[in-house]
Design a protein around this motif. Structure first.
Motif, PDB file in Angstrom:
ATOM      1  N   LEU A 316       0.842  -1.197   0.000  1.00  0.00           N
ATOM      2  CA  LEU A 316       0.000   0.000   0.000  1.00  0.00           C
ATOM      3  C   LEU A 316       0.876   1.246   0.000  1.00  0.00           C
ATOM      4  O   LEU A 316       1.758   1.393   0.851  1.00  0.00           O
ATOM      5  CB  LEU A 316      -0.927   0.015   1.218  1.00  0.00           C
ATOM      6  N   HIS A 317       0.639   2.121  -0.964  1.00  0.00           N
ATOM      7  CA  HIS A 317       1.394   3.371  -1.081  1.00  0.00           C
ATOM      8  C   HIS A 317       0.550   4.541  -0.588  1.00  0.00           C
ATOM      9  O   HIS A 317      -0.645   4.634  -0.890  1.00  0.00           O
ATOM     10  CB  HIS A 317       1.764   3.637  -2.545  1.00  0.00           C
ATOM     11  N   TRP A 318       1.195   5.418   0.180  1.00  0.00           N
ATOM     12  CA  TRP A 318       0.579   6.678   0.596  1.00  0.00           C
ATOM     13  C   TRP A 318       1.422   7.820   0.049  1.00  0.00           C
ATOM     14  O   TRP A 318       2.645   7.824   0.184  1.00  0.00           O
ATOM     15  CB  TRP A 318       0.511   6.778   2.116  1.00  0.00           C
ATOM     16  N   MET A 319       0.752   8.803  -0.581  1.00  0.00           N
ATOM     17  CA  MET A 319       1.442   9.966  -1.137  1.00  0.00           C
ATOM     18  C   MET A 319       0.703  11.222  -0.709  1.00  0.00           C
ATOM     19  O   MET A 319      -0.534  11.281  -0.803  1.00  0.00           O
ATOM     20  CB  MET A 319       1.483   9.888  -2.665  1.00  0.00           C
ATOM     21  N   ASP A 320       1.450  12.221  -0.236  1.00  0.00           N
ATOM     22  CA  ASP A 320       0.808  13.491   0.117  1.00  0.00           C
ATOM     23  C   ASP A 320       1.648  14.653  -0.393  1.00  0.00           C
ATOM     24  O   ASP A 320       2.703  14.459  -1.003  1.00  0.00           O
ATOM     25  CB  ASP A 320       0.558  13.588   1.627  1.00  0.00           C
TER      26      ASP A 320
END
Length: 481
Positions: A316-320
Motif C-alpha cells: 500500500l502506497h501513501w502519497m501526500d
C-alpha cells in the motif's frame, strides 16, 4: 489552580464512575447492563471540542432527531460561540475533567473533536465511565494510544465510532462486492494520495511570544502535550503540521483514503514500512531540518501480510503534498483520476478500480466497465451515507452494545490508525539524529522499518520506537485500562 491540571482524581471516577453512570431513569441492570439505555430515550451527548469540525458534529447529532446535546465543552470561547448559541439548553464547560466529574450521571455518550493529541485521554476516561464514544479522526496521536483504545472498546463494551464518515458511504461496499465477485482478480497493490497538507509544514517553530487570547485557556489546549509558549496561528487549524499536536496529512486524510482498502481487502496490521520525504537535510548547518514539524510531502510504502480474505500480501502506497501515482493506462487522458486531488486506486491481476475521498464515486477501469458490471448487493448500505454516519452511531447506542453494527468501530478504526501512525514512524525517523564519528546520520534512511506487531516495536531501528508511545505532560495522567 493546581487541581485544574491534575487528573489524579480520575482514580476516584474509575472506582465509582460505572456505578454512578448507572443511576439513570431506569437502573442499568434492569435494561441489560452497562452501556444500555432505554429505547424510548434520546441519546444524551456531551461534546468535547465544539468549534470547527466539532461544531458540525454536534449539528449532525442533533439533526438525527434521536439525540439531545446536553453539554458542550471547549477550551476556546471564540470557537465554541456558534455551538453555544445553537444549543442554549446545553450547559457549557471549559475543562472536560470538570464536566466528567460533575455531570457523569447526566449524559450517555461523549463526542470528542479536539486536536489529535488529546483524543485518547478524553476518550478512555469517557469509556471508563461507561459512556459510548464518537471520536473524530484520527482516533489517536500515537500507536500505543490506538492499541489501548482498541482494547478498551472490547473491555468496556460501549459503542464506538471514529469520525471517518466515508466509511458509511456506499463506495467501499460497492468496491468490496466487485472485488469479492472477482472483477479485478487478486489485488496486490493499492495507491492512496492527497493534495494535503493545506496548512504549513516543514517550517521552524516561531520565536515570537504574543499574548494568549483571553478567550483561550492555553494550558487546557496543550493538555497532554509538552508545555510551550503560545504562538499565533497554531489555533485553531495549523496545529496539524506539528508533531506535538497533529499527525500531518496522514492523520487528517489517511483515515478517509486508506479506509477503502481496509474495508475492501480486510487489511489488519502492517509488518514493514519505508518512505521518502520532501524535506532536505543539507549539511552541518541543518538547513531545512525542522524536527518539530511534519514534512511538506511524503511517499510511504506499507506491507500488509496476507490475512482473512486477502489472497496475497498487499503493498500500500501513501502519497501526500501533491504527489500522485502514475495514471493508469486504462484511464483516458482527460478523465479524472480519483477525485483529482485525492484518491484510492486498486491494482489486481485481472483489472483495476478507484474511488475519491470518502469512498465517493467508485469506478472500474476502464470507466466503461462500471456501467457494465452487474454484481448483486451483498452488504447493507447505511441510510444517508456519510451523513448517516452520525445517526448510525446514535441508533447503535440506543440499541445497546452488541445489537447493531457501526461502520468504524474502534476494533476496525484502531488498526487503521495504527497503520497510518506506523507510516509516520518512518517519516519521523528522518528527524532522528544520531552522531557517529562526528557525523550526523538519520536512522530511518535504512531500507525499511520492520514492525513486531505483538511487541509494538520496530525491531531494526530502535531510535524510532520513542514515537510509539509518548509521555504525557505531568499532571495529565496516563492511559491505563
Amino acid at each position: 489552580m493546581a487541581e485544574k491540571n491534575n487528573v489524579s482524581r480520575r482514580n476516584f471516577i474509575r472506582n465509582t464512575g460505572i456505578t454512578t453512570a448507572g443511576l439513570w431513569i431506569v437502573p442499568r441492570h434492569v435494561l441489560g447492563g452497562k452501556g444500555f439505555i432505554a429505547p424510548s430515550d434520546k441519546l444524551r451527548i456531551a461534546s468535547v471540542g465544539v468549534g470547527g469540525k466539532g461544531e458540525s458534529d454536534v449539528a449532525m447529532f442533533a439533526r438525527s432527531g434521536k439525540a439531545d446535546i446536553v453539554f458542550l465543552c471547549d477550551v476556546d470561547d471564540r470557537r465554541a460561540a456558534n455551538s453555544v448559541k445553537a444549543f442554549p439548553q446545553a450547559k457549557y464547560y471549559k475543562d472536560w475533567r470538570e464536566l466528567f466529574d460533575k455531570e457523569s450521571k447526566n449524559f450517555d455518550a461523549v463526542s470528542v473533536s479536539t486536536p489529535d493529541h488529546n483524543h485518547a485521554i478524553i476518550t478512555l476516561n469517557a469509556m471508563q465511565l461507561g459512556k459510548h464514544v464518537y471520536v473524530q479522526k484520527p482516533l489517536t496521536h500515537d500507536l500505543f494510544e490506538a492499541r489501548t483504545l482498541t482494547q478498551a472498546a472490547k473491555k468496556y463494551k460501549v459503542i464506538t465510532q471514529m469520525g471517518n464518515q466515508g466509511s458509511s458511504n456506499d463506495g467501499a461496499r460497492q468496491m468490496r462486492e466487485w472485488y469479492e465477485a472477482g472483477l479485478i482478480g487478486d489485488v496486490h497493490t493499492v495507491y492512496t494520495w492527497t493534495n494535503r497538507p493545506v496548512w504549513p509544514q516543514g517550517i521552524p517553530w516561531s520565536t515570537e511570544k504574543p499574548p494568549v487570547p483571553k478567550e483561550l485557556d492555553w494550558d487546557l489546549w496543550l493538555g497532554t502535550a509538552p508545555y510551550k509558549d503560545y504562538i499565533d496561528k497554531l489555533v485553531p487549524f495549523n496545529w496539524r503540521g506539528w508533531w506535538d499536536y497533529g499527525t500531518g496529512a496522514l492523520g487528517d486524510m489517511g483515515c478517509h483514503l486508506v479506509e477503502a482498502p481496509f474495508t475492501v481487502l480486510g487489511l489488519e496490521y502492517a509488518s514493514e514500512v519505508q518512505c521518502s520525504v520532501g524535506s532536505v537535510y543539507v549539511d552541518e548547518f541543518k538547513r531545512g531540518y525542522f524536527p518539530e514539524s511534519c514534512p511538506p510531502s511524503s511517499h510511504v510504502t506499507l506491507k500488509f501480510p496476507k490475512t482473512g480474505r486477502m489472497k496475497n500480501d498487499i503493498e500500500l502506497h501513501w502519497m501526500d503534498g501533491g504527489i500522485q501515482p502514475t495514471r493508469p493506462e486504462e484511464l483516458g487522458a482527460n478523465d479524472v483520476f480519483g477525485d483529482g486531488g485525492n484518491g484510492a486506486y486498486f491494482i489486481g491481476t485481472k483489472g483495476k478500480m478507484m474511488c475519491g475521498t470518502y469512498n465517493d464515486n467508485p469506478q472500474l477501469l476502464p470507466l466503461s466497465r462500471t456501467a457494465e458490471a452487474h454484481v448483486p448487493v451483498k452488504y447493507k448500505r447505511v441510510p444517508g451515507g456519510a451523513n448517516g454516519h452520525y445517526a448510525q452511531w446514535i441508533e447503535a447506542c440506543i440499541a445497546g452494545y452488541g445489537n447493531m453494527e457501526v461502520s468504524s468501530p474502534f476494533e476496525k478504526a484502531g488498526p487503521l490508525v495504527e497503520a497510518l501512525l506506523m507510516a509516520n514512524l518512518a517519516i519521523r525517523g528522518f528527524d532522528v539524529q544520531k552522531t557517529v564519528g562526528g557525523k550526523t546520520s538519520f536512522p530511518a534512511r535504512y531500507v525499511k522499518l520492520l514492525w513486531d506487531n505483538n511487541a509494538m516495536k520496530v525491531t531494526n531501528v530502535d531510535d524510532v520506537n520513542q514515537f510509539v508511545k509518548r509521555t504525557y505532560r505531568e499532571g495529565w495522567g496516563s492511559l491505563t485500562l
